[in-house]
Write a protein that holds these residues in place. Structure first.
Motif, PDB file in Angstrom:
ATOM      1  N   VAL A   1       0.880  -1.170   0.000  1.00  0.00           N
ATOM      2  CA  VAL A   1       0.000   0.000   0.000  1.00  0.00           C
ATOM      3  C   VAL A   1       0.917   1.220   0.000  1.00  0.00           C
ATOM      4  O   VAL A   1       1.835   1.316   0.816  1.00  0.00           O
ATOM      5  N   LEU A   2       0.676   2.130  -0.951  1.00  0.00           N
ATOM      6  CA  LEU A   2       1.525   3.301  -1.123  1.00  0.00           C
ATOM      7  C   LEU A   2       0.729   4.587  -0.909  1.00  0.00           C
ATOM      8  O   LEU A   2      -0.415   4.689  -1.351  1.00  0.00           O
ATOM      9  N   LEU A   3       1.353   5.537  -0.243  1.00  0.00           N
ATOM     10  CA  LEU A   3       0.794   6.889  -0.150  1.00  0.00           C
ATOM     11  C   LEU A   3       1.585   7.765  -1.097  1.00  0.00           C
ATOM     12  O   LEU A   3       2.816   7.663  -1.145  1.00  0.00           O
ATOM     13  N   LEU A   4       0.892   8.618  -1.839  1.00  0.00           N
ATOM     14  CA  LEU A   4       1.531   9.488  -2.819  1.00  0.00           C
ATOM     15  C   LEU A   4       1.484  10.938  -2.350  1.00  0.00           C
ATOM     16  O   LEU A   4       0.495  11.384  -1.760  1.00  0.00           O
ATOM     17  N   ASN A   5       2.539  11.658  -2.636  1.00  0.00           N
ATOM     18  CA  ASN A   5       2.631  13.057  -2.231  1.00  0.00           C
ATOM     19  C   ASN A   5       1.741  13.944  -3.110  1.00  0.00           C
ATOM     20  O   ASN A   5       1.500  13.653  -4.276  1.00  0.00           O
ATOM     21  N   ASP A   6       1.246  15.005  -2.516  1.00  0.00           N
ATOM     22  CA  ASP A   6       0.578  16.063  -3.268  1.00  0.00           C
ATOM     23  C   ASP A   6       0.911  17.376  -2.568  1.00  0.00           C
ATOM     24  O   ASP A   6       1.482  17.370  -1.485  1.00  0.00           O
ATOM     25  N   ASP A   7       0.598  18.474  -3.213  1.00  0.00           N
ATOM     26  CA  ASP A   7       0.974  19.780  -2.657  1.00  0.00           C
ATOM     27  C   ASP A   7      -0.113  20.403  -1.786  1.00  0.00           C
ATOM     28  O   ASP A   7       0.019  21.557  -1.384  1.00  0.00           O
TER      29      ASP A   7
ATOM     30  N   VAL B   1      -0.245  12.217   8.784  1.00  0.00           N
ATOM     31  CA  VAL B   1       0.164  11.550  10.032  1.00  0.00           C
ATOM     32  C   VAL B   1      -1.046  10.890  10.686  1.00  0.00           C
ATOM     33  O   VAL B   1      -0.989   9.733  11.118  1.00  0.00           O
ATOM     34  N   HIS B   2      -2.169  11.604  10.729  1.00  0.00           N
ATOM     35  CA  HIS B   2      -3.391  11.064  11.321  1.00  0.00           C
ATOM     36  C   HIS B   2      -3.857   9.802  10.574  1.00  0.00           C
ATOM     37  O   HIS B   2      -4.247   8.810  11.201  1.00  0.00           O
ATOM     38  N   VAL B   3      -3.822   9.839   9.260  1.00  0.00           N
ATOM     39  CA  VAL B   3      -4.222   8.687   8.438  1.00  0.00           C
ATOM     40  C   VAL B   3      -3.337   7.471   8.769  1.00  0.00           C
ATOM     41  O   VAL B   3      -3.832   6.352   8.941  1.00  0.00           O
ATOM     42  N   LEU B   4      -2.032   7.694   8.861  1.00  0.00           N
ATOM     43  CA  LEU B   4      -1.100   6.599   9.144  1.00  0.00           C
ATOM     44  C   LEU B   4      -1.336   6.003  10.529  1.00  0.00           C
ATOM     45  O   LEU B   4      -1.268   4.782  10.712  1.00  0.00           O
ATOM     46  N   GLU B   5      -1.630   6.848  11.486  1.00  0.00           N
ATOM     47  CA  GLU B   5      -1.913   6.356  12.839  1.00  0.00           C
ATOM     48  C   GLU B   5      -3.236   5.591  12.866  1.00  0.00           C
ATOM     49  O   GLU B   5      -3.318   4.497  13.424  1.00  0.00           O
ATOM     50  N   ARG B   6      -4.245   6.161  12.233  1.00  0.00           N
ATOM     51  CA  ARG B   6      -5.599   5.595  12.293  1.00  0.00           C
ATOM     52  C   ARG B   6      -5.761   4.294  11.492  1.00  0.00           C
ATOM     53  O   ARG B   6      -6.339   3.336  11.984  1.00  0.00           O
ATOM     54  N   PHE B   7      -5.256   4.281  10.259  1.00  0.00           N
ATOM     55  CA  PHE B   7      -5.516   3.125   9.393  1.00  0.00           C
ATOM     56  C   PHE B   7      -4.380   2.109   9.341  1.00  0.00           C
ATOM     57  O   PHE B   7      -4.579   0.996   8.867  1.00  0.00           O
ATOM     58  N   PHE B   8      -3.215   2.492   9.808  1.00  0.00           N
ATOM     59  CA  PHE B   8      -2.074   1.573   9.734  1.00  0.00           C
ATOM     60  C   PHE B   8      -1.453   1.292  11.099  1.00  0.00           C
ATOM     61  O   PHE B   8      -0.416   0.643  11.187  1.00  0.00           O
TER      62      PHE B   8
ATOM     63  N   VAL C   1       3.440   2.056   2.955  1.00  0.00           N
ATOM     64  CA  VAL C   1       2.954   2.202   4.323  1.00  0.00           C
ATOM     65  C   VAL C   1       2.515   0.881   4.937  1.00  0.00           C
ATOM     66  O   VAL C   1       2.152   0.824   6.103  1.00  0.00           O
ATOM     67  N   GLY C   2       2.586  -0.190   4.146  1.00  0.00           N
ATOM     68  CA  GLY C   2       2.260  -1.517   4.660  1.00  0.00           C
ATOM     69  C   GLY C   2       2.219  -2.527   3.533  1.00  0.00           C
ATOM     70  O   GLY C   2       2.108  -2.164   2.362  1.00  0.00           O
ATOM     71  N   VAL C   3       2.322  -3.802   3.904  1.00  0.00           N
ATOM     72  CA  VAL C   3       2.245  -4.902   2.937  1.00  0.00           C
ATOM     73  C   VAL C   3       1.213  -5.885   3.468  1.00  0.00           C
ATOM     74  O   VAL C   3       1.304  -6.340   4.617  1.00  0.00           O
ATOM     75  N   PHE C   4       0.222  -6.200   2.636  1.00  0.00           N
ATOM     76  CA  PHE C   4      -0.919  -6.986   3.079  1.00  0.00           C
ATOM     77  C   PHE C   4      -1.365  -7.948   1.985  1.00  0.00           C
ATOM     78  O   PHE C   4      -0.963  -7.815   0.830  1.00  0.00           O
TER      79      PHE C   4
ATOM     80  N   GLU D   1      -6.613  -3.739  -0.427  1.00  0.00           N
ATOM     81  CA  GLU D   1      -7.704  -3.071  -1.138  1.00  0.00           C
ATOM     82  C   GLU D   1      -8.613  -2.310  -0.159  1.00  0.00           C
ATOM     83  O   GLU D   1      -9.027  -1.174  -0.426  1.00  0.00           O
ATOM     84  N   THR D   2      -8.890  -2.915   0.975  1.00  0.00           N
ATOM     85  CA  THR D   2      -9.726  -2.272   1.997  1.00  0.00           C
ATOM     86  C   THR D   2      -9.038  -1.038   2.569  1.00  0.00           C
ATOM     87  O   THR D   2      -9.666   0.012   2.725  1.00  0.00           O
ATOM     88  N   LYS D   3      -7.745  -1.150   2.863  1.00  0.00           N
ATOM     89  CA  LYS D   3      -6.987  -0.012   3.413  1.00  0.00           C
ATOM     90  C   LYS D   3      -7.001   1.157   2.419  1.00  0.00           C
ATOM     91  O   LYS D   3      -7.226   2.307   2.810  1.00  0.00           O
ATOM     92  N   VAL D   4      -6.756   0.857   1.151  1.00  0.00           N
ATOM     93  CA  VAL D   4      -6.762   1.909   0.121  1.00  0.00           C
ATOM     94  C   VAL D   4      -8.133   2.587   0.078  1.00  0.00           C
ATOM     95  O   VAL D   4      -8.229   3.822   0.072  1.00  0.00           O
ATOM     96  N   ALA D   5      -9.193   1.797   0.079  1.00  0.00           N
ATOM     97  CA  ALA D   5     -10.556   2.356   0.019  1.00  0.00           C
ATOM     98  C   ALA D   5     -10.840   3.215   1.255  1.00  0.00           C
ATOM     99  O   ALA D   5     -11.414   4.303   1.136  1.00  0.00           O
ATOM    100  N   GLN D   6     -10.420   2.747   2.434  1.00  0.00           N
ATOM    101  CA  GLN D   6     -10.650   3.508   3.670  1.00  0.00           C
ATOM    102  C   GLN D   6      -9.931   4.858   3.627  1.00  0.00           C
ATOM    103  O   GLN D   6     -10.508   5.889   3.963  1.00  0.00           O
ATOM    104  N   VAL D   7      -8.660   4.831   3.212  1.00  0.00           N
ATOM    105  CA  VAL D   7      -7.872   6.062   3.160  1.00  0.00           C
ATOM    106  C   VAL D   7      -8.458   7.033   2.141  1.00  0.00           C
ATOM    107  O   VAL D   7      -8.621   8.230   2.423  1.00  0.00           O
ATOM    108  N   MET D   8      -8.789   6.525   0.959  1.00  0.00           N
ATOM    109  CA  MET D   8      -9.332   7.390  -0.090  1.00  0.00           C
ATOM    110  C   MET D   8     -10.670   7.999   0.337  1.00  0.00           C
ATOM    111  O   MET D   8     -10.904   9.188   0.134  1.00  0.00           O
ATOM    112  N   ASP D   9     -11.514   7.199   0.946  1.00  0.00           N
ATOM    113  CA  ASP D   9     -12.816   7.692   1.409  1.00  0.00           C
ATOM    114  C   ASP D   9     -12.628   8.748   2.503  1.00  0.00           C
ATOM    115  O   ASP D   9     -13.264   9.808   2.470  1.00  0.00           O
TER     116      ASP D   9
END
Length: 112
Positions: free
Chosen positions: A36-42, A50-57, A79-82, A88-96
């Motif tokens: 699972v990868l997080l991508l940078n944006d401006d 940081v909150h997302v990483l603590e909450r979902f990972f 940010v993790g290997v699953f 797929e669930t982690k990606v959906a949770q983070v995106m939502d």
């Protein structure tokens, strides 16, 4: 009748093998894993990442802060290997979660 080890009085067969039957074990393969990868944006605030990483990972604040800096400096971070379903669930949770907070944060997965 005895159910102990099988003994035979027969001599070895023509190929020199004794009458022993060997079982081949089928080895169950590990399912493919996904990063699972997080991508940078401006635009997404660092604190939100940081909150997302603590909450979902399940990361500590220090771990999450380090990963957030990696995303910020390198453009992305694993940010993790699953298994596929969990990734797929982690990606959906983070995106939502990001969309609900109106952040353009991108999270994706790729086969390890």
């Amino acid at each position: 009748m005895s159910f102990g080890p099988m003994m035979t009085d027969r001599p070895n067969g023509p190929d020199g093998e004794s009458g022993v039957v060997t079982k081949t074990r089928t080895r169950t393969q590990r399912p493919p894993m996904y990063k699972v990868l997080l991508l940078n944006d401006d635009y997404t605030p660092m604190e939100f990442v940081v909150h997302v990483l603590e909450r979902f990972f399940g990361m500590s604040h220090a771990q999450a802060f380090d990963i957030m800096l990696t995303v910020h400096k390198k453009g992305l971070a694993v940010v993790g290997v699953f298994s596929f379903e969990i990734a797929e669930t982690k990606v959906a949770q983070v995106m939502d979660f990001a969309r609900r907070h109106q952040h353009p944060l991108q999270c994706t997965l790729e086969k390890e």
